[in-house]
Design a protein around this motif. Structure first.
Motif, PDB file in Angstrom:
ATOM      1  N   GLN A   1       0.766  -1.198   0.115  1.00 57.83           N
ATOM      2  CA  GLN A   1       0.047   0.064  -0.192  1.00 57.83           C
ATOM      3  C   GLN A   1       0.881   1.244  -0.092  1.00 57.83           C
ATOM      4  O   GLN A   1       0.502   2.313  -0.607  1.00 57.83           O
ATOM      5  N   SER A   2       1.821   1.255   0.717  1.00 55.49           N
ATOM      6  CA  SER A   2       2.709   2.575   0.843  1.00 55.49           C
ATOM      7  C   SER A   2       3.361   2.507  -0.527  1.00 55.49           C
ATOM      8  O   SER A   2       3.878   3.657  -0.890  1.00 55.49           O
ATOM      9  N   ILE A   3       3.947   1.483  -1.260  1.00 51.42           N
ATOM     10  CA  ILE A   3       4.407   1.588  -2.492  1.00 51.42           C
ATOM     11  C   ILE A   3       3.267   2.134  -3.327  1.00 51.42           C
ATOM     12  O   ILE A   3       3.653   3.138  -4.324  1.00 51.42           O
ATOM     13  N   HIS A   4       2.135   1.640  -3.521  1.00 51.21           N
ATOM     14  CA  HIS A   4       1.119   2.346  -4.382  1.00 51.21           C
ATOM     15  C   HIS A   4       0.946   3.859  -4.001  1.00 51.21           C
ATOM     16  O   HIS A   4       0.556   4.446  -4.965  1.00 51.21           O
ATOM     17  N   ALA A   5       1.418   4.091  -2.824  1.00 47.62           N
ATOM     18  CA  ALA A   5       1.024   5.644  -2.404  1.00 47.62           C
ATOM     19  C   ALA A   5       1.959   6.599  -3.025  1.00 47.62           C
ATOM     20  O   ALA A   5       1.615   7.586  -3.526  1.00 47.62           O
ATOM     21  N   THR A   6       3.020   5.891  -3.477  1.00 47.80           N
ATOM     22  CA  THR A   6       3.970   6.661  -3.962  1.00 47.80           C
ATOM     23  C   THR A   6       3.532   7.180  -5.491  1.00 47.80           C
ATOM     24  O   THR A   6       4.021   7.900  -6.280  1.00 47.80           O
ATOM     25  N   TYR A   7       2.693   6.286  -6.215  1.00 50.35           N
ATOM     26  CA  TYR A   7       2.074   6.656  -7.493  1.00 50.35           C
ATOM     27  C   TYR A   7       1.354   7.835  -7.286  1.00 50.35           C
ATOM     28  O   TYR A   7       1.582   8.812  -8.187  1.00 50.35           O
ATOM     29  N   SER A   8       0.498   7.947  -6.325  1.00 49.67           N
ATOM     30  CA  SER A   8      -0.139   9.168  -6.085  1.00 49.67           C
ATOM     31  C   SER A   8       0.688  10.453  -5.763  1.00 49.67           C
ATOM     32  O   SER A   8       0.617  11.469  -6.110  1.00 49.67           O
ATOM     33  N   ILE A   9       1.908  10.060  -5.019  1.00 49.48           N
ATOM     34  CA  ILE A   9       2.770  11.197  -4.730  1.00 49.48           C
ATOM     35  C   ILE A   9       3.407  11.783  -6.007  1.00 49.48           C
ATOM     36  O   ILE A   9       3.633  12.916  -6.479  1.00 49.48           O
ATOM     37  N   GLY A  10       3.748  10.972  -7.002  1.00 51.02           N
ATOM     38  CA  GLY A  10       4.352  11.070  -8.430  1.00 51.02           C
ATOM     39  C   GLY A  10       3.345  12.047  -9.243  1.00 51.02           C
ATOM     40  O   GLY A  10       3.500  12.847  -9.807  1.00 51.02           O
ATOM     41  N   ALA A  11       2.201  11.477  -9.018  1.00 52.34           N
ATOM     42  CA  ALA A  11       1.027  12.457  -9.611  1.00 52.34           C
ATOM     43  C   ALA A  11       0.828  13.715  -9.423  1.00 52.34           C
ATOM     44  O   ALA A  11       0.721  14.633  -9.960  1.00 52.34           O
ATOM     45  N   LEU A  12       1.024  13.930  -8.014  1.00 54.88           N
ATOM     46  CA  LEU A  12       0.881  15.160  -7.440  1.00 54.88           C
ATOM     47  C   LEU A  12       1.977  16.014  -7.889  1.00 54.88           C
ATOM     48  O   LEU A  12       1.874  17.206  -8.485  1.00 54.88           O
ATOM     49  N   LEU A  13       3.523  15.436  -8.161  1.00 53.71           N
ATOM     50  CA  LEU A  13       4.398  16.219  -8.274  1.00 53.71           C
ATOM     51  C   LEU A  13       4.324  16.397  -9.889  1.00 53.71           C
ATOM     52  O   LEU A  13       4.748  17.547 -10.181  1.00 53.71           O
ATOM     53  N   GLY A  14       3.905  15.515 -10.602  1.00 52.33           N
ATOM     54  CA  GLY A  14       3.649  15.613 -11.949  1.00 52.33           C
ATOM     55  C   GLY A  14       2.713  16.806 -12.540  1.00 52.33           C
ATOM     56  O   GLY A  14       3.069  17.681 -13.392  1.00 52.33           O
ATOM     57  N   ALA A  15       1.542  16.713 -11.806  1.00 50.55           N
ATOM     58  CA  ALA A  15       0.480  17.721 -11.911  1.00 50.55           C
ATOM     59  C   ALA A  15       1.091  19.155 -11.649  1.00 50.55           C
ATOM     60  O   ALA A  15       0.576  20.053 -12.334  1.00 50.55           O
ATOM     61  N   GLY A  16       1.520  19.252 -10.469  1.00 50.89           N
ATOM     62  CA  GLY A  16       1.983  20.714 -10.063  1.00 50.89           C
ATOM     63  C   GLY A  16       3.151  21.003 -11.187  1.00 50.89           C
ATOM     64  O   GLY A  16       3.048  22.386 -11.633  1.00 50.89           O
ATOM     65  N   ALA A  17       4.104  20.349 -11.528  1.00 53.75           N
ATOM     66  CA  ALA A  17       5.105  20.475 -12.584  1.00 53.75           C
ATOM     67  C   ALA A  17       4.324  21.203 -13.804  1.00 53.75           C
ATOM     68  O   ALA A  17       4.755  22.166 -14.559  1.00 53.75           O
TER      69      ALA A  17
END
Length: 411
Positions: free
Chosen positions: A158-174
């Motif tokens: 689950q914590s590994i899958h959470a990093t997908y969401s973190i990447g999505a937030l970073l990508g969307a921000g950039a």
């Protein structure tokens, strides 16, 4: 190697709790393995967010109408299904450690290609290639993550899958910053692809971790593996249909039905995604403590109740709380399904994870369309009862994630 009776009673696979240290023939420490596979999830999330956020500018550059854009998105969906199918077979044949890097580099390359088309036909072709690369990476990194979880000795998926969401937030921000700065989408795609490719090349290589052995039974009798995979696919469909509903309809529901402002309406999906990411970061500890079945069942009940109440109370605050808790409830469903699929038939885990991913993504694509059709015949509030009902189905079908003994022999 020793068993952990407490973990077995809670329903977590014994095979995932017995290996506390990496074996001698696995020089890469599990912690570094976990960091490496998390990098792949971050990259996948960032790529998809950059693409989705800058899609309007791509549409404007092509002077494409909604119909042409839909064809491109349909091509991406078709490519993903093909990539999942091929990737599942390749993973079982050569191992995820050999596929994950070329798949990720291909995904980065196809993101760069998406900035080049000047015709709708070329755009559809690029979208199809992009979807296929994403499907290949999706199954490879999920199988790699499941095997890393086994080597790690406790729930970490689950914590590994959470990093997908973190990447999505970073990508969307950039991507949002690049749009505000007036950077063309093609240049943004190329720059993102170059940065991510460099990160991939510098990242440590994945170890060739072995398949998990069949999990020992903790429930009644022996399950038929095919029936288990079908049930896990149903769980993935329910969860990803809910995600598609949140992404496509939550803001519309708040704005058109509850008359919330555009800005307030837009926060619904952000709250949903944030709650899902936070709960995935903490979900492994919960799953370890109460077991995956109880965790998924409680999440399904929370999701169904919160969205149901949020729809029944005609106020924006109730809807926002409902969508937030809906995301929290569904957070653990897909990781639990992937874990169960990886142990139901270990030697064809790639094909089984590809199968449940395919079913789930069909729900994500078809679900919002079904909600639109129901809303046309009735109203949007009634139509959004569909994901709430399916969340209740998650609670009913939660026993599918229970580890079961199989009688399979390696293919």
């Amino acid at each position: 190697m020793t068993t952990d009776p407490a973990h077995a009673r809670r329903g977590f696979p014994v095979s995932t709790t017995v290996q506390r240290r990496p074996q001698a023939n696995h020089p890469e420490p599990p912690r570094r393995q976990r960091i490496t596979i998390s990098i792949y999830f971050v990259i996948a999330g960032a790529v998809m967010a950059v693409w989705g956020t800058r899609l309007p500018s791509v549409q404007a550059r092509l002077h494409a109408g909604p119909g042409a854009l839909s064809l491109g998105l349909l091509g991406a969906a078709a490519g993903m299904l093909v990539g999942l199918h091929i990737g599942g077979r390749l993973v079982d044949r050569i191992g995820p450690h050999r596929l994950v890097l070329p798949a990720a580099l291909t995904l980065a390359a196809t993101l760069a290609l998406l900035g080049l088309p000047t015709t709708v036909t070329a755009f559809i072709a690029a979208c199809t290639a992009f979807g296929a690369a994403h499907g290949l990476l999706d199954v490879a990194m999920n199988v790699a993550a499941a095997r890393t979880q086994v080597a790690y000795g406790r729930p970490i998926l689950q914590s590994i899958h959470a990093t997908y969401s973190i990447g999505a937030l970073l990508g969307a921000g950039a991507a949002s910053l690049s749009a505000a700065a007036g950077i063309p989408s093609g240049r943004m795609f190329l720059g993102t692809a170059a940065v991510l490719a460099a990160l991939l090349v510098l990242a440590p290589a994945l170890d060739p971790l072995p398949c998990a052995p069949p999990a020992l039974a903790t429930g009644r009798g022996t399950a038929r593996p095919r029936a288990v995979i079908i049930a896990l696919g149903f769980l993935a469909l329910c969860s990803l249909l809910g995600e598609g509903a949140a992404g496509d309809w939550s803001a519309i529901h708040l704005h058109t039905v509850l008359h919330a402002s555009t800005a307030l309406s837009a926060t619904a999906y952000a709250l949903y995604s944030g709650a899902m990411a936070i709960c995935r970061l903490t979900g492994d500890k919960i799953s370890t403590r109460i077991g995956p079945v109880a965790h998924v069942r409680a999440g399904g009940l929370l999701a169904a109740a919160s969205l149901g109440v949020g729809l029944l109370i005609p106020h924006p605050a109730a809807a926002l709380i409902g969508w937030t808790l809906f995301g929290a409830g569904l957070a653990g469903v897909v990781p639990a399904a992937v874990t169960a699929a990886s142990t139901a038939r270990p030697h064809r885990a790639g094909r089984d994870i590809a199968a449940i991913s395919t079913t789930g993504y069909v729900g994500m694509v078809a679900g919002p369309a079904a909600i639109g059709a129901i809303a046309t015949a009735t109203n949007l509030t009634a139509a959004l009862a569909l994901p709430a009902v399916l969340a209740l189905g998650v609670a009913v079908a939660a026993t599918a994630v229970r580890p079961r003994k199989t009688t399979e022999t390696p293919a």
